[in-house]
Design a protein around this motif. Sequence first.
Motif, PDB file in Angstrom:
ATOM      1  N   MET A 189       0.826  -1.210   0.000  1.00 58.17           N
ATOM      2  CA  MET A 189       0.000   0.000   0.000  1.00 58.17           C
ATOM      3  C   MET A 189       0.862   1.262   0.000  1.00 58.17           C
ATOM      4  SD  MET A 189      -2.956  -1.134   2.716  1.00 58.17           S
ATOM      5  CE  MET A 189      -3.715   0.485   2.666  1.00 58.17           C
ATOM      6  N   LYS A 190       1.952   1.246   0.758  1.00 57.20           N
ATOM      7  CA  LYS A 190       2.778   2.444   0.891  1.00 57.20           C
ATOM      8  C   LYS A 190       3.713   2.638  -0.297  1.00 57.20           C
ATOM      9  CE  LYS A 190       6.613   2.668   3.269  1.00 57.20           C
ATOM     10  NZ  LYS A 190       7.476   3.463   2.326  1.00 57.20           N
ATOM     11  N   GLY A 191       4.301   1.544  -0.781  1.00 57.91           N
ATOM     12  CA  GLY A 191       5.325   1.640  -1.815  1.00 57.91           C
ATOM     13  C   GLY A 191       6.696   1.863  -1.204  1.00 57.91           C
ATOM     14  N   GLU A 192       7.729   1.350  -1.856  1.00 56.96           N
ATOM     15  CA  GLU A 192       9.082   1.456  -1.323  1.00 56.96           C
ATOM     16  C   GLU A 192       9.745   2.768  -1.708  1.00 56.96           C
ATOM     17  OE1 GLU A 192       8.325  -2.920  -2.506  1.00 56.96           O
ATOM     18  OE2 GLU A 192       8.244  -0.960  -3.540  1.00 56.96           O
ATOM     19  N   THR A 193      10.683   3.201  -0.881  1.00 56.20           N
ATOM     20  CA  THR A 193      11.573   4.302  -1.224  1.00 56.20           C
ATOM     21  C   THR A 193      12.910   3.708  -1.672  1.00 56.20           C
ATOM     22  OG1 THR A 193      12.523   4.478   0.990  1.00 56.20           O
ATOM     23  CG2 THR A 193      10.508   5.751   0.543  1.00 56.20           C
TER      24      THR A 193
END
Length: 316
Positions: free
Chosen positions: A51-55
């Motif tokens: 849901m957040k996505g990676e940095t």
Amino acid sequence: MSISSYIKEIGRGANGARSLTQEQAREVMGQVLDGSVSDLEVGAFAIGMRMKGETAEELAGFLAAAHERCLAIPSNQPVVVLPTYNGARRLPNLTPLLALRLAQEGVRVLVHGPLQDPKRVTSAEVFQSLGLPAVRTAQEAERAWARHEPAFMRIDALCPPLSRLLDVRWVIGLRNSGHTIAKMLNPVRGARAVRVTNYTHPEFGQLLAQYAQNEQADMLLMRGTEGEPVADARRVPRMDVSLRGVAREELSCPAQDGALAQLPVLPRDNDAATTAHYIQSVLSGEKPAPAPLERQVELLLAAVAAMQDEALEHSA
């Protein structure tokens, strides 16, 4: 141990989620891969990151943890690494053709991925139909290279903990950060390796470019063909090469514009046996190789040559 504090950070939704530092990402992924947390926590972590996505920092930390638990593949020459984790759904899976064409040109090629996918034709199945079995050890990879063949290694042999994380997909119905890690994995030690890393969405391509810059990585970034690291046989995609994290325009190419004057003759079916037969006909010269794939071969050969030149300059 528990990773609940990390899940609390990443699981606050699209607007409230907080990213992990690189060291935190390394710590949490290490625990996940080591199996020291509960299945419930693994599932929560997988969905929260989805849901957040990676940095770029999180990707670096996740990869560091995976590399610490991955079989090392030594080499004294540059290697092209082809992570193959999607397989073919509609088009023939030509990742094995790319690997074999590079091997024909004298390049060491390491391909890694799963053995099977219930809904797609994997590279492993095509290699098997070509009579090229998977290698299980670094020594077997070296012998394949000595025969001027690409070395294909199953992910459960290359990094068993990561393979188990990939299998979480079949339980929760979603891919997770393990899939991203696998497509960026570089197990080569002792020599530089160009990773061919593909993306579907442009934003993720930008994230990968940022990772390459931060980590001074050697990468060819491109929009994949059904998620595979091979150029679409019908049209040249944009391919961006970075060496030691520096974008190299002279080793890259733009996407092909305009209408296609001619489509390549591809097999009508995309099963492993039919694809293998087509690949053999291309390698023998009976049929022409798709022009976009040959363009990708040219770029990768140039990238390998540039790395070799840099090594000679460094040793002089």
